[in-house]
Each structure stands twice: as structure tokens, then as C-alpha cells.
Design an enzyme around this catalytic site. Structure first.
Site, PDB file in Angstrom:
ATOM      1  N   CYS A  71       0.747  -1.199  -0.024  1.00 52.52           N
ATOM      2  CA  CYS A  71       0.074  -0.088   0.109  1.00 52.52           C
ATOM      3  C   CYS A  71       0.922   1.085  -0.074  1.00 52.52           C
ATOM      4  O   CYS A  71       1.882   1.293   0.918  1.00 52.52           O
ATOM      5  CB  CYS A  71      -0.839   0.038   1.281  1.00 52.52           C
ATOM      6  SG  CYS A  71      -2.162   1.272   1.492  1.00 52.52           S
ATOM      7  N   CYS A 130      -0.936   5.920   7.181  1.00 48.20           N
ATOM      8  CA  CYS A 130      -2.543   5.396   7.739  1.00 48.20           C
ATOM      9  C   CYS A 130      -1.910   4.502   8.982  1.00 48.20           C
ATOM     10  O   CYS A 130      -1.100   3.850   8.935  1.00 48.20           O
ATOM     11  CB  CYS A 130      -2.869   4.483   6.480  1.00 48.20           C
ATOM     12  SG  CYS A 130      -4.449   3.808   7.078  1.00 48.20           S
ATOM     13  N   GLN A 136     -17.734 -11.377  12.229  1.00 47.48           N
ATOM     14  CA  GLN A 136     -16.229 -11.477  12.166  1.00 47.48           C
ATOM     15  C   GLN A 136     -15.662 -10.854  10.927  1.00 47.48           C
ATOM     16  O   GLN A 136     -16.206 -11.052   9.771  1.00 47.48           O
ATOM     17  CB  GLN A 136     -15.884 -12.903  12.198  1.00 47.48           C
ATOM     18  CG  GLN A 136     -16.055 -13.852  13.320  1.00 47.48           C
ATOM     19  CD  GLN A 136     -15.226 -13.443  14.467  1.00 47.48           C
ATOM     20  OE1 GLN A 136     -14.269 -12.685  14.329  1.00 47.48           O
ATOM     21  NE2 GLN A 136     -15.420 -13.603  15.759  1.00 47.48           N
ATOM     22  N   ASP A 167     -26.251  -9.579  30.544  1.00 49.47           N
ATOM     23  CA  ASP A 167     -24.773  -8.814  30.727  1.00 49.47           C
ATOM     24  C   ASP A 167     -23.811  -9.930  31.480  1.00 49.47           C
ATOM     25  O   ASP A 167     -23.864 -10.087  32.610  1.00 49.47           O
ATOM     26  CB  ASP A 167     -24.979  -7.710  31.679  1.00 49.47           C
ATOM     27  CG  ASP A 167     -23.645  -7.025  31.777  1.00 49.47           C
ATOM     28  OD1 ASP A 167     -22.582  -7.414  31.494  1.00 49.47           O
ATOM     29  OD2 ASP A 167     -23.912  -5.849  32.238  1.00 49.47           O
ATOM     30  N   CYS A 193      -9.851 -12.351  21.191  1.00 50.70           N
ATOM     31  CA  CYS A 193      -9.185 -11.413  20.094  1.00 50.70           C
ATOM     32  C   CYS A 193      -8.267 -10.508  20.806  1.00 50.70           C
ATOM     33  O   CYS A 193      -7.892  -9.508  20.368  1.00 50.70           O
ATOM     34  CB  CYS A 193     -10.409 -10.371  19.620  1.00 50.70           C
ATOM     35  SG  CYS A 193     -11.360  -9.619  20.870  1.00 50.70           S
TER      36      CYS A 193
END
Length: 435
Positions: free
Chosen positions: A72, A78, A268, A345, A392
Site C-alpha cells: 500500500c 495510515c 467476524q 450482561d 481477540c
């Protein structure tokens, strides 16, 4: 007068968890943007802190043999990517090292067996994303892109190779589109959401659009075969502009299941990796026809419904009521009557609820970045002998692994990384715990 920091000549010896090189001039850690282990570089310091400093490569004096040219043209400016200068196979190795270090340092555990890393296409994979938008008078154009390393600024992009090509190759066209609008100063962001058949763009608008702007947006959608939606207020205000009805869905489990979702729903990011991840999760969970399974942080049923096809009953629990409603609808749509869902929750104590008091032989966890410590205070209960944990964030997985091993009597049997976000430093992982 703003301080101008000096330039240092340093040897870079390691890679940090966020994809920066690490040097130690005079013993103090220096995190170097753009540096790789094995390199010697002239580094301009950008900030000083008590225990570490930060800098950026100004000149490479010795290159790593692993270094590649970033694909890129915006890499380095970025903030969307951190590792384009490292080949994909080296990126995933670095991510596995991050996971191993977190297990050892935070959880004081290590897996009995390391799983082979899961990888998929390293480019054009991103089906969900949020592009910031800012009209800049001095440039006479709308900036459309991810934030720079300094989050106050929007990167001036012309292309993005991690987004699906339907969007990533049209960044410049989106900039021109926003610049053509009467409300060019009132477009805050563009949300990307793609199913298997439809790619949708949700324009977050700060004012109601006039008819001319609505027609410009609709024409863009027709020209580029992109669904266009508007969000004038909160998430519930999202509505289709073109076409009149927008349906988003993706198939999983060997295309046996179709899951529908709303544009702002969590799914996802990487469709190919999601397919592979589900297969691996099922292999580790080892679902059997008589099993009762609990799926926590279940979302719209990404794991729950594939599990339901293989077991007696599965219970999914999720904190967001809208996702629970979508999960229930997806179960009905796919003819699955052995999956039930509850909104709760999961950071709170739910031990008195009927779903938490039931017996489950197996448990799947797919929590957000903060992990599942709140759940592990009262679950798993006796009788649960196998847990699959999809993570994650390696730090929260490592912390929770320590809890499961030390407090609940589990062994960290297997663990490995999955390249859900190639070119970034994000570490997705999966682990199997057995009683």
C-alpha cells in the site's frame, strides 16, 4: 518552542506486540515505528516517557532479510496496518510469539500442544470496517480513510488493499462522491458491511440530506453495485436508500447454514478466516449427539448454530438484545429447534439464572477484548470438562487461562493463533481447556 528530538543510531532486536521494532539504547526500551528485528537504523525520537521512548525510522543502515516492500502506498501514514513490511508467514510467527509470551508472563501457563497457525488470504479480506470522513477546505477534498497514528487526523487514502476490493479500490471514488454532496461537511463516517452477495455502505450523516444528495448517493450505489444506507442518528436510525430493501447474509458450516445480520451488527471481519475458525472450534469442542453445550458471547449464532447441528441442545447467551433476536431468527430460518438464546450482561453474576444453573458438558467462549473474567467467577460448573476459548486479545486470554488452570482445575491442552487481521498487529487466537 516545540522540542525537536534527536536522531539515534540503534540496533533493533525485537518486535513489540503492536508491530513496532524494539531497540534498547542505554538499556531503555525504544519502540520504533517501521523497524524490524535485525536492522540497524537512524531513528528520530518522537516522544519520551519515564520507562520507554518512541521513535520512527528515518534511514535504514542495515535491512532485515525478512523486509518486503509494503503493497500500500499509504503504509506508514495510515494507522490501519502495522506489518505490511513483513511477509505474511513472518507476521503469523510474530503473533504466535506474542501469545506465548502473554501465556507465560500473565497467565503463568503454557499449552501442552501448539496448534498450527490458521491463515487465509492476506489481502482484500476485510468485510467490516469504519472509514472516517472529513472535508478539508485547504485541500478542497473529502478525506476518506482510517485514522493516522495520531487519531486526530484522517489518513488521505486513495486505495486500501485490506478492504474488500469492492470498497478498497474505490476510496478515491468515495472521496469524490462526498466532495460532490451539498452536505459534504456533515458526513462523519462510512460503515462497511458485506455479506456473501451484497456489499453495503452506511453513511453516518449529521444532518438530513436533501433530495439532490440522496440522488447522488443512490446513483453511486447503482453505478458500483453497492447498497447505500443512511444513519442520521443512533444505530436504530439506519435505513436503506438504495435499493429499498437491503439483506445481508453469509453462509458457514460447509454452506449448510445461512446467517442474516444487520449492517451495524458485529460479525467476524474476515469471512474466509471465519470459515476456518469455525471448523477448528468444532474440532476442539468435539461435539457429540448427546451433548449439552453452552455458548457464551454468542452474537448472532456464528458458533451456536454449527454446534446445534451436532448436539442434543445448545444454549447461547449474548449481552446485546438485538443480536439475540437475530440469533433466534437465524435458528428458525435454518430449521434448528435445539438452540435457545438469552440476553444477559456477562460481566455480572448470572449464577442464579436458569440457563447458568443448567448442566453443560462443554462450553465455548468468544468474549470481547476485555475477556471473560466476570463469567469465570461463577462458571464453569461441575460437569463441564471441555472449554474452547476464542480470543481477540492475547492478554485477556492469558489472564483467563490462569484462572481456569489455577481456580477451576483445567489444563491448557492446546492453543494457537489465527490471522484474522493480516497486515495488522491484531492477535486472534483459540485455546482448548480440559478438566
Amino acid at each position: 518552542m516545540r522540542e525537536r528530538y534527536p536522531v539515534l543510531e540503534v540496533d533493533i532486536t525485537d518486535l513489540s506486540h503492536d508491530g513496532r521494532g524494539v531497540a534498547r539504547p542505554d538499556g531503555k526500551a525504544l519502540f520504533v515505528t517501521g523497524g524490524l528485528p535485525g536492522e540497524r537504523a537512524r531513528v528520530r525520537l518522537t516522544s519520551r516517557h519515564r520507562h520507554y521512548d518512541e521513535g520512527k525510522v528515518e534511514e535504514l543502515l542495515r535491512r532485515s532479510p525478512d523486509r518486503v516492500e509494503p503493497r500500500c502506498p499509504h503504509f506508514g501514514g495510515c494507522g490501519g496496518c502495522a506489518l505490511q513490511h513483513l511477509p505474511a508467514e513472518r507476521q503469523i510467527e510474530a503473533k504466535q510469539r506474542v501469545l506465548a509470551e502473554n501465556f507465560e508472563r500473565i497467565g503463568k501457563v503454557s499449552p501442552r500442544e501448539w496448534l498450527a497457525p490458521l491463515t487465509d488470504q492476506p489481502w482484500g479480506y476485510r468485510r467490516k470496517g469504519r472509514l472516517s470522513v472529513k472535508w478539508v477546505d485547504k485541500k478542497g477534498k473529502a478525506l476518506v480513510g482510517f485514522r493516522e497514528d495520531n487519531p486526530r487526523f484522517v489518513a488521505d487514502l486513495g486505495v486500501c488493499h485490506t478492504l474488500l476490493p469492492e470498497v478498497g479500490l474505490r476510496i478515491e471514488a468515495l472521496s469524490q462522491l462526498v466532495g460532490s454532496l451539498d452536505a459534504r461537511r456533515e458526513i462523519a463516517q462510512i460503515e462497511i458491511a458485506a455479506g456473501d452477495a451484497t456489499v453495503a455502505l452506511v453513511f453516518r450523516t449529521l444532518v438530513a440530506l436533501d433530495q439532490a444528495d440522496r440522488e447522488r448517493l443512490s446513483a453511486f450505489g447503482r453505478t458500483h453495485d453497492l447498497a447505500i444506507l443512511l444513519q442520521p442518528k443512533g444505530p436504530d436510525s439506519v435505513h436503506a436508500l438504495w435499493p429499498e430493501r437491503v439483506e445481508l447474509a453469509f453462509r458457514v458450516d460447509g454452506d449448510q447454514l445461512e446467517l442474516q445480520f444487520e449492517p451495524l451488527d458485529f460479525v467476524q471481519v474476515n469471512a474466509g478466516m471465519n470459515q476456518r475458525m469455525i471448523v477448528r472450534a468444532l474440532e476442539l469442542l468435539d461435539p457429540q449427539p448427546a451433548d449439552e453445550v453452552l455458548d457464551l458471547f454468542c452474537g448472532l449464532g456464528n458458533f451456536t448454530l454449527p454446534i446445534a447441528r451436532r448436539v442434543a441442545r445448545v444454549t447461547g447467551v449474548e449481552g446485546e438484545a438485538g443480536l439475540v433476536a437475530r440469533a433466534e431468527a437465524n435458528a428458525r430460518r435454518n430449521g434448528l429447534d435445539n438452540a435457545s438464546f438469552h440476553a444477559a450482561d456477562l460481566t455480572l453474576d448470572n449464577s442464579a439464572t436458569p440457563w447458568a444453573r443448567a448442566r453443560y458438558g462443554k462450553l465455548l467462549l468468544d468474549p470481547p477484548r476485555s475477556g471473560a473474567a466476570g463469567v469465570l467467577a461463577h462458571l464453569p460448573r461441575r460437569g463441564t470438562d471441555r472449554i474452547v476459548y476464542v480470543s481477540c486479545h492475547p492478554g485477556s486470554l492469558a489472564r483467563d487461562a490462569g484462572i481456569l488452570v489455577e481456580r477451576h482445575g483445567f489444563e491448557l491442552a492446546r492453543a494457537g493463533v489465527m490471522d484474522m487481521f493480516p497486515q495488522t498487529a491484531h492477535v486472534e487466537s483459540i485455546a482448548l481447556f480440559m478438566r
